[in-house]
Design a protein around this motif. Structure first.
Motif, PDB file in Angstrom:
ATOM      1  N   SER A  55       0.844  -1.205   0.000  1.00 55.70           N
ATOM      2  CA  SER A  55       0.000   0.000   0.000  1.00 55.70           C
ATOM      3  C   SER A  55       0.879   1.256   0.000  1.00 55.70           C
ATOM      4  O   SER A  55       0.397   2.360  -0.262  1.00 55.70           O
ATOM      5  CB  SER A  55      -0.933  -0.004   1.205  1.00 55.70           C
ATOM      6  N   GLU A  56       2.184   1.105   0.281  1.00 55.71           N
ATOM      7  CA  GLU A  56       3.111   2.259   0.231  1.00 55.71           C
ATOM      8  C   GLU A  56       3.598   2.530  -1.189  1.00 55.71           C
ATOM      9  O   GLU A  56       4.349   3.476  -1.421  1.00 55.71           O
ATOM     10  CB  GLU A  56       4.333   1.968   1.101  1.00 55.71           C
ATOM     11  N   PHE A  57       3.179   1.696  -2.148  1.00 50.80           N
ATOM     12  CA  PHE A  57       3.678   1.859  -3.524  1.00 50.80           C
ATOM     13  C   PHE A  57       2.501   2.010  -4.485  1.00 50.80           C
ATOM     14  O   PHE A  57       2.329   1.239  -5.419  1.00 50.80           O
ATOM     15  CB  PHE A  57       4.538   0.641  -3.911  1.00 50.80           C
ATOM     16  N   GLN A  58       1.690   3.035  -4.224  1.00 47.27           N
ATOM     17  CA  GLN A  58       0.475   3.190  -5.014  1.00 47.27           C
ATOM     18  C   GLN A  58       0.655   4.102  -6.212  1.00 47.27           C
ATOM     19  O   GLN A  58      -0.246   4.244  -7.040  1.00 47.27           O
ATOM     20  CB  GLN A  58      -0.649   3.722  -4.117  1.00 47.27           C
ATOM     21  N   ALA A  59       1.811   4.774  -6.285  1.00 49.71           N
ATOM     22  CA  ALA A  59       2.043   5.687  -7.421  1.00 49.71           C
ATOM     23  C   ALA A  59       3.209   5.181  -8.248  1.00 49.71           C
ATOM     24  O   ALA A  59       4.086   4.483  -7.754  1.00 49.71           O
ATOM     25  CB  ALA A  59       2.355   7.088  -6.895  1.00 49.71           C
ATOM     26  N   ILE A  60       3.230   5.596  -9.498  1.00 42.37           N
ATOM     27  CA  ILE A  60       4.297   5.156 -10.412  1.00 42.37           C
ATOM     28  C   ILE A  60       5.657   5.700  -9.960  1.00 42.37           C
ATOM     29  O   ILE A  60       6.700   5.094 -10.208  1.00 42.37           O
ATOM     30  CB  ILE A  60       3.947   5.560 -11.867  1.00 42.37           C
ATOM     31  N   GLU A  61       5.619   6.836  -9.253  1.00 47.53           N
ATOM     32  CA  GLU A  61       6.871   7.445  -8.757  1.00 47.53           C
ATOM     33  C   GLU A  61       7.518   6.600  -7.658  1.00 47.53           C
ATOM     34  O   GLU A  61       8.644   6.870  -7.259  1.00 47.53           O
ATOM     35  CB  GLU A  61       6.604   8.850  -8.190  1.00 47.53           C
ATOM     36  N   ASP A  62       6.766   5.626  -7.145  1.00 43.84           N
ATOM     37  CA  ASP A  62       7.317   4.781  -6.073  1.00 43.84           C
ATOM     38  C   ASP A  62       8.203   3.668  -6.609  1.00 43.84           C
ATOM     39  O   ASP A  62       8.853   2.965  -5.822  1.00 43.84           O
ATOM     40  CB  ASP A  62       6.169   4.163  -5.251  1.00 43.84           C
TER      41      ASP A  62
ATOM     42  N   LYS B 172      -3.098  -3.260  -3.545  1.00 44.79           N
ATOM     43  CA  LYS B 172      -3.027  -1.797  -3.422  1.00 44.79           C
ATOM     44  C   LYS B 172      -1.877  -1.192  -4.234  1.00 44.79           C
ATOM     45  O   LYS B 172      -1.796   0.023  -4.415  1.00 44.79           O
ATOM     46  CB  LYS B 172      -2.887  -1.413  -1.950  1.00 44.79           C
TER      47      LYS B 172
ATOM     48  N   HIS C 126       0.535  -0.059  -7.379  1.00 43.73           N
ATOM     49  CA  HIS C 126       0.261   0.478  -8.714  1.00 43.73           C
ATOM     50  C   HIS C 126       0.428  -0.647  -9.755  1.00 43.73           C
ATOM     51  O   HIS C 126       1.363  -1.445  -9.635  1.00 43.73           O
ATOM     52  CB  HIS C 126       1.226   1.626  -8.999  1.00 43.73           C
TER      53      HIS C 126
ATOM     54  N   ASN D  86       1.754  -0.765 -12.629  1.00 42.52           N
ATOM     55  CA  ASN D  86       3.108  -0.844 -13.223  1.00 42.52           C
ATOM     56  C   ASN D  86       4.084  -1.549 -12.297  1.00 42.52           C
ATOM     57  O   ASN D  86       5.027  -2.184 -12.744  1.00 42.52           O
ATOM     58  CB  ASN D  86       3.626   0.566 -13.555  1.00 42.52           C
TER      59      ASN D  86
END
Lengths: 126, 850
Positions: B632-639, B672, B674, B676
């Protein structure tokens, strides 16, 4: 026994003679490369270790003479040192040439030398 | 047709000559007469000094001449004899394969050791009037002769030659027949296999080693012994090839008069046409001078990279090479190779007879008091290099000197260097790593464009083993320890498998070096064996290697029961994990990916994470071996860079796996993440590796991956209400997941197992309560207080702690609040003491039993 002798003679006068001639050729060739004779001849008149002065802008007679003298001395040192190595290399080449020839001749006559040696040795002993 | 007649070969003549006593002992006689010559020469000198005219002086002189003559005779006979033992071949092994229709006499290409064994086999068969000549007799004589090759192979393979010979003697069939003397099928196959082996190893003749390769393929006794010794036919072939190449090398060195050997003496005066480099000489390492003094030995590998670097240096423009490779790939070997080729004049014309000099910039920085002074010296050095005309400059760790702030051991020389890089008389080879290239050098395109990049890969396994063979002689000499061939082979095998992040040859050299030191200092053995290698690599990587140890075997076979001691229910999940691990550790598995990959679906609090923790504790030895990532800490592509790293940032996932590959990777709440990020795991699940943000390959092959997800939990709860059959529930959940595009089908398919965790039943909950209370009981036992767990207590805890939506998670809180708090207070107030037996009722009141 006869076939061993025939084989030996073939080996001695054909196979080994070829190797001795090849070794002689290699040594002669190597000696020239070791003493860098072709390179030294090609760069015979070059300044020693590229030590040369260059002319500055403007004309100053003393400076010009200084530069010419320095460059000539540099070349003279170069010629002297290169000559010494060329001479050493050439002497070595002559030594290898005659030495190799001598070894080759000895190799060819070694069977005869063996016969003479055996005869002489036994004669001296008895 | 099998054409094999030893008597009609030139090598057969050699066998006869080798039995001639005059030729055989020529070396001995030569030495004897040379000693006699020296003694008689001294005697002659003595007589000459004494000016003696007596008979004794003539005798001494005669003896001198005679002994000299005989010394020469036997010297000639010795050289002649040696040449007879290696006759010129009528045709080559290549001819045999190129023209099979010509039916060449295969015995013609045997060497002396092999031919002698064949001849003895024939004689034995004839003497015993045997009908058949089989490979056992050949094998027996091959070993009995104890030739150089056989001795070498047995010594390096750590096999007992004597017991082999005794064993074979018993196997030889001695029933007399009609002297038909026919070759058996296995004999023919041995010869043909030997021929194939010699051909593939590009050997000139079929030696004893090649025959042994054939025997390893055909002879059942040899095969069996090799299996027990954990050796294969390929190992015998490698040993045979090792011997042959060493022999060839020695023979090459003996021919001192060849042009290649003479060139090694170097030359004089070549640098007299070039300028002095006084400043450079103070701060540099002259590789050409080192090569001239001590030599570099055989340069193994990197043939393509060496040639490419030479081509770059020989260009008329942009003649600067940038060697890029991982540390440990032996990039300096390319420099050494070029230095040696330049010294001997065997490289390209633009490189021959040039000095290869490595600039030691840290030395310049340490001896100067300011950056300006350092710049001045460096400028002077570069000027000298350009003016001299015969220097190829080398700068190691080039990234430390481009785009860097001035600090210890680093500075920015790109400004000064740029002026010289475009000059054709200024040739430079810069060495850097991929990290250095991306972080520093690529940020300075003006500098980068003046270099031609040469990528340096690690050398192959075959080249590494050649490297190790050469290094072996040095280490054996230094430590007085023998290195067995199986140990060398296992170094390659296990470092490839368990140290994939380090390149060859460095990791192999380090292990060999350490193994020799370990055996020399810490064991009573004088030989490095595979078990020493296994121990070293196991200790380094913390991965159990080799045949699963006895204790580990017991754990693997009983894994389900062991896990169920701390986990209630979920038998299917536990079975799936246990069987995957057993397959992996028994090395039966054909899959490429991680040891096992599992997707656990189900409501919260039913044991998904607990299963992972139980496995980590039991199999990996500790719950600390879990690498836990909350997706759940990696929900954006920037992660993504946080996960796999980037220049300047370590990856949370990749760094941990690189440091500890033998781990359990737990990906919680996978749904949760992303999409990608989920795509990254496709390659991990399939191939078992991932490329991190800096281009390094990270291997997951020794990891177990468990992903958990609550996706579709409502489907499970509804199915329970509707009392749906359990096999249908799994399909319903998967359909739900695919319809809502929570996970793609190709992603789910890559898992070894998809397990649906059932909600816990009342019975399960009581068992969980019992497990949790057992821990408390143990703590009280340590204090001498006996704690009885009553049924009513358990039922109360279940009643208060269970929620279908949240699972059994709350039960721990209930025990903490209602049970532990009460007991803690009672202990502190001394209301209960050592030796007492207590229980708690449904109201959490303490009841003393004794």
């Amino acid at each position: 026994m006869i076939d061993v002798l025939v084989k030996y003679l073939h080996w001695h006068y054909f196979e080994q003679s070829k190797i001795i001639l090849l070794a002689w050729k290699n040594l002669l060739r190597f000696n020239l490369e070791y003493f860098s004779i072709p390179t030294l001849l090609r760069t015979f008149l070059w300044p020693w270790r590229k030590y040369e002065d260059s002319f500055t802008k403007g004309f100053d007679l003393l400076k010009v003479l200084e530069v010419i003298t320095f460059n000539m001395m540099s070349r003279a040192i170069g010629i002297m040192l290169r000559s010494s190595l060329i001479i050493m290399g050439t002497l070595m080449e002559i030594f290898i040439l005659f030495g190799g020839l001598l070894i080759f001749i000895i190799w060819l006559i070694i069977p005869a030398l063996i016969v003479i040696g055996l005869w002489l040795g036994l004669k001296l002993i008895f | 047709m099998f054409n094999f007649n030893i008597k009609r070969t030139r090598i057969f003549q050699s066998i006869r000559y080798s039995q001639n006593p005059v030729l055989k002992f020529a070396n001995f006689w030569k030495k004897l007469f040379s000693v006699l010559f020296l003694i008689s020469l001294l005697l002659s000198f003595y007589n000459f000094a004494e000016q003696s005219q007596s008979n004794s002086s003539a005798f001494a002189l005669g003896l001198t001449v005679l002994s000299l003559t005989l010394m020469v005779v036997f010297w000639l006979l010795e050289i002649f004899y040696n040449s007879l033992l290696k006759p010129k071949l009528k045709f080559t092994i290549e001819d045999i394969f190129a023209h099979p229709e010509k039916e060449y006499n295969l015995a013609e290409v045997l060497d002396l050791e092999a031919a002698r064994a064949v001849w003895q086999t024939m004689k034995f068969a004839k003497a015993k009037k045997l009908d058949e000549i089989d490979s056992i007799i050949l094998f027996y004589f091959l070993l009995k002769n104890k030739g150089e090759q056989v001795n070498f192979i047995f010594f390096r393979a750590n096999l007992d030659l004597e017991s082999f010979i005794q064993g074979l003697k018993k196997e030889i069939k001695k029933e007399r027949g009609n002297s038909q003397l026919k070759y058996t099928k296995d004999f023919k196959e041995v010869v043909l296999e030997a021929l194939r082996s010699a051909h593939s190893e590009k050997q000139d003749m079929v030696g004893a080693g090649c025959l042994m390769v054939g025997l390893a393929e055909q002879n059942p006794l040899f095969k069996e012994i090799l299996i027990h010794a954990e050796l294969k036919k390929e190992d015998i072939a490698n040993l045979s090839s090792w011997f042959s190449s060493a022999e060839k090398k020695m023979a090459g060195i003996k021919r001192w008069w060849t042009h290649d050997n003479l060139l090694k003496f170097g030359s004089l005066g070549k640098e007299w046409a070039s300028g002095y480099t006084i400043t450079l000489d103070q701060y540099s390492i002259d590789w050409t001078a080192i090569g001239s003094k001590q030599g570099f030995g055989e340069i193994i590998g990197h043939k393509t990279e060496i040639e490419e670097t030479e081509r770059v240096l020989a260009r008329s423009e942009i003649n600067n090479a940038l060697l890029v490779g991982r540390p440990g790939t032996n990039r300096k070997n390319i420099i050494r190779a070029i230095a040696e080729k330049a010294r001997l004049g065997t490289s390209l014309a633009q490189i021959n007879h040039k000095r290869i000099v490595e600039l030691n910039i840290p030395s310049v920085l340490s001896q100067t008091s300011s950056p300006e002074e350092a710049e001045e010296i460096l400028d002077k050095i570069f000027h000298e290099v350009a003016a001299a005309g015969n220097i190829i400059l080398v700068i190691d760790e080039f990234n430390n000197y481009v785009g860097q702030e001035n600090r210890l051991g680093a500075t920015d020389i790109s400004g000064i260097l740029a002026q010289y890089l475009h000059l054709s008389q200024f040739q430079i080879v810069a060495i850097t790593s991929y990290a250095g290239l991306h972080k520093q050098i690529e940020q300075r395109p003006t500098i980068l464009n003046l270099f031609a990049k040469v990528e340096v890969d690690e050398i192959s396994e075959k080249e590494t083993i050649l490297f190790l063979k050469n290094l072996t002689y040095y280490l054996e000499n230094k430590h007085r320890i023998i290195v067995s061939y199986p140990a060398l082979r296992d170094i390659i095998k296990y470092t490839t498998r368990y140290m994939p992040n380090l390149p060859f040859p460095k990791k192999a050299i380090n292990i060999l070096d350490e193994a020799v030191v370990y055996v020399a200092n810490s064991t009573n053995s004088h030989i490095v064996l595979p078990e020493h290698i296994i121990k070293l690599i196991s200790d380094k990587t913390q991965i159990p290697i080799g045949e699963a140890q006895k204790k580990e075997k017991e754990v693997l076979l009983d894994l389900e029961n062991l896990i169920h001691k701390r986990l209630i229910n979920q038998e299917k999940a536990v079975k799936d994990i246990s069987t995957a691990l057993r397959r992996s550790r028994a090395a039966i598995s054909t899959k490429k990916g991680p040891m096992g990959t599992f997707l656990f679906l189900g409501p919260t609090g039913v044991g998904k994470t607990e299963t992972a923790k139980a496995l980590a504790a039991i199999y990996f030895g500790s719950e600390d071996k879990i690498i836990r990532l909350d997706m759940s800490e990696f929900q954006a592509i920037e992660d993504i860079p946080r996960l796999i790293g980037s220049p300047g940032q370590e990856g949370l996932l990749t760094t941990k796996i690189r440091e500890d590959p033998f781990s359990l990777l737990l990906l919680d709440e996978l749904e949760k993440a992303h999409p990608n990020i989920l795509n990254l795991f496709l390659q991990v699940l399939d191939e078992g590796h991932l490329t991190d943000g800096i281009g390094r390959k990270v291997s997951f092959k020794d990891s177990i991956i468990i992903a958990t997800s609550n996706a579709g939990y409502k489907v499970i709860l509804e199915s329970i209400k509707e009392k749906t059959d359990w096999p249908e529930v799994k399909q319903k959940i998967l359909d739900f997941i695919f319809e809502r595009a929570i996970f793609r089908p190709e992603f789910v398919n890559r898992f070894d197992g998809v397990t649906i965790f059932k909600p816990l039943s009342q019975e399960n909950l009581l068992d969980i309560a019992q497990l949790l209370l057992n821990k408390l009981k143990k703590n009280l036992d340590d204090k001498g207080i006996k704690f009885q767990i009553s049924e009513e207590l358990k039922e109360k805890i279940v009643e208060l702690g269970y929620n279908p939506a949240f699972g059994a998670r709350a039960m721990k809180r209930v025990i903490q609040d209602k049970v532990e708090n009460v007991l803690a207070e009672a202990v502190l107030r001394e209301e209960i003491s050592k030796g007492e037996e207590i229980t708690l009722n449904a109201n959490f009141e303490i009841i003393k039993i004794t």
